[in-house]
Design a protein around this motif. Structure first.
Motif, PDB file in Angstrom:
ATOM      1  N   ALA A  58      11.444  19.369  74.772  1.00  0.00           N
ATOM      2  CA  ALA A  58      12.003  18.391  73.822  1.00  0.00           C
ATOM      3  C   ALA A  58      13.178  18.968  73.046  1.00  0.00           C
ATOM      4  O   ALA A  58      13.502  18.491  71.967  1.00  0.00           O
ATOM      5  N   LEU A 113       5.907  20.487  72.291  1.00  0.00           N
ATOM      6  CA  LEU A 113       6.541  19.798  73.439  1.00  0.00           C
ATOM      7  C   LEU A 113       7.549  20.721  74.141  1.00  0.00           C
ATOM      8  O   LEU A 113       8.636  20.310  74.538  1.00  0.00           O
ATOM      9  N   GLY A 164       8.544  13.679  81.878  1.00  0.00           N
ATOM     10  CA  GLY A 164       8.595  13.425  80.436  1.00  0.00           C
ATOM     11  C   GLY A 164       9.953  13.754  79.834  1.00  0.00           C
ATOM     12  O   GLY A 164      10.993  13.643  80.478  1.00  0.00           O
ATOM     13  N   PHE A 165       9.909  14.209  78.565  1.00  0.00           N
ATOM     14  CA  PHE A 165      11.149  14.401  77.813  1.00  0.00           C
ATOM     15  C   PHE A 165      11.926  15.641  78.270  1.00  0.00           C
ATOM     16  O   PHE A 165      11.369  16.730  78.347  1.00  0.00           O
ATOM     17  N   LYS A 216       4.053  15.409  79.732  1.00  0.00           N
ATOM     18  CA  LYS A 216       4.686  14.705  78.603  1.00  0.00           C
ATOM     19  C   LYS A 216       6.109  15.207  78.343  1.00  0.00           C
ATOM     20  O   LYS A 216       6.970  14.428  77.928  1.00  0.00           O
ATOM     21  N   ALA A 217       6.328  16.504  78.520  1.00  0.00           N
ATOM     22  CA  ALA A 217       7.657  17.033  78.187  1.00  0.00           C
ATOM     23  C   ALA A 217       8.018  18.216  79.069  1.00  0.00           C
ATOM     24  O   ALA A 217       7.268  19.186  79.135  1.00  0.00           O
TER      25      ALA A 217
END
Ligand code: CAA
Length: 257
Positions: A63, A25, A103-104, A59-60
């Motif tokens: 992270a 991530l 995302g993150f 998604k990221a």
């Protein structure tokens, strides 16, 4: 130039950098930092490039710092190498750059995004400083930049609870400049970067320097600094061109001189 953890392409005068460690991530390990330092230095040195966008995956964005890389380090290891100090070289970038966050964006990911001149978020973005859950704290500037961006109450709450803030709250709080649909994030950020890249380059550098000075100086010193930079721009060819172009009702043609 190719990088192990970063994809870099030029779209006209805009450098698009994409963090590329999907299996983690986009956790920020030493290789990511080395790649970021090299890519931002190359961007700053390339006269054909005027603005950059740093993004991650849907998604990221990232992270956080790489927990697996840090977990066994001692105080002497971290202090001895001044761990994370390399990010000062990223923030030393003189040309403007935008973080485009889907995302993150957690821990070091949120902190890296906050190193940008501004953040554009996808509507699925999630920001947070969850380090306290690992029995540590922000270490890449989060306690300082988040507090300056959103104020003490929210920054303290975020750092002490480790909770995530969604894109709508991030926009309301002033952490991000705007929120766009996640699927359109990169195109929107490149569009904004292209608009910035079309401005007179010395004025863009000066703008960045004077806004950043607001975080380092008193109001009076900052206003004087702004005024001196403003005066200085009257020594440029582009100022003559910009004002002549306005009077002649045409677009300016910049030389960067
Ligand atoms: N470091 C190292 N690896 C990480 C990572 C990190 N920060 N975040 C995610 N990964 C890895 C996971 O270990 C996992 O790898 P494996 O498949 O090998 O186990 C892979 O990425 C996918 O992650 P998840 O399976 O956990 O994905 P998820 O969708 O279930 O959860 C998440 C996503 C909520 C972001 C979760 O991964 C998570 O909580 N990550 C850690 C967030 C965090 O604590 N960040 C702060 C780090 S410390 C820091 O940043 C210090 C500082 O101030 C700079």
């Amino acid at each position: 130039m190719t990088y192990e953890t970063l994809l870099v392409e030029q779209r006209g005068a805009v450098t698009l950098m994409t963090l590329n460690r999907p299996q983690a991530l986009n956790a920020l390990n030493s290789q990511v930092l080395a790649d970021l330092i090299a890519a931002f230095a190359a961007f700053d040195a390339d006269d054909s490039q005027r603005c950059a966008v740093l993004t991650g995956s849907e998604k990221a964005f990232a992270a956080g710092a790489d927990i697996k890389e840090m977990s066994s380090q001692s105080f002497a290891d971290m202090y001895g190498v001044n761990f994370f100090a390399g990010y000062d070289r990223v923030t030393a970038t003189r040309k403007p750059w935008i973080a485009a966050v889907n995302g993150f964006a957690l821990g070091g990911g949120c902190e890296l995004a906050m190193m940008a001149d501004f953040i554009i978020a996808g509507d699925n973005a999630k920001f947070g400083q969850p380090e306290i859950k690992l029995a540590v704290t922000p270490g890449m500037g989060g306690s300082q930049r988040l507090t300056r961006a959103i104020g003490k109450a929210k920054a303290m709450e975020m750092c002490l609870t480790g909770r995530m803030m969604d894109a709508a709250e991030a926009e309301r709080s002033g952490l991000v400049a705007k929120v766009v649909p996640a699927a359109e994030l990169v195109d929107e950020a490149v569009k904004t970067a292209t608009a910035i890249a079309a401005m007179a380059p010395l004025a863009a550098l000066a703008c960045k320097e004077m806004v950043n000075a607001a975080f380092e100086t008193t109001l009076q010193q900052g206003v004087v600094f702004e005024r001196r930079l403003f005066h200085g721009l009257f020594g440029t060819e582009d100022q003559k061109e910009g004002m002549a172009a306005f009077v002649e009702k045409r677009a300016g043609n910049w030389t960067g001189k």
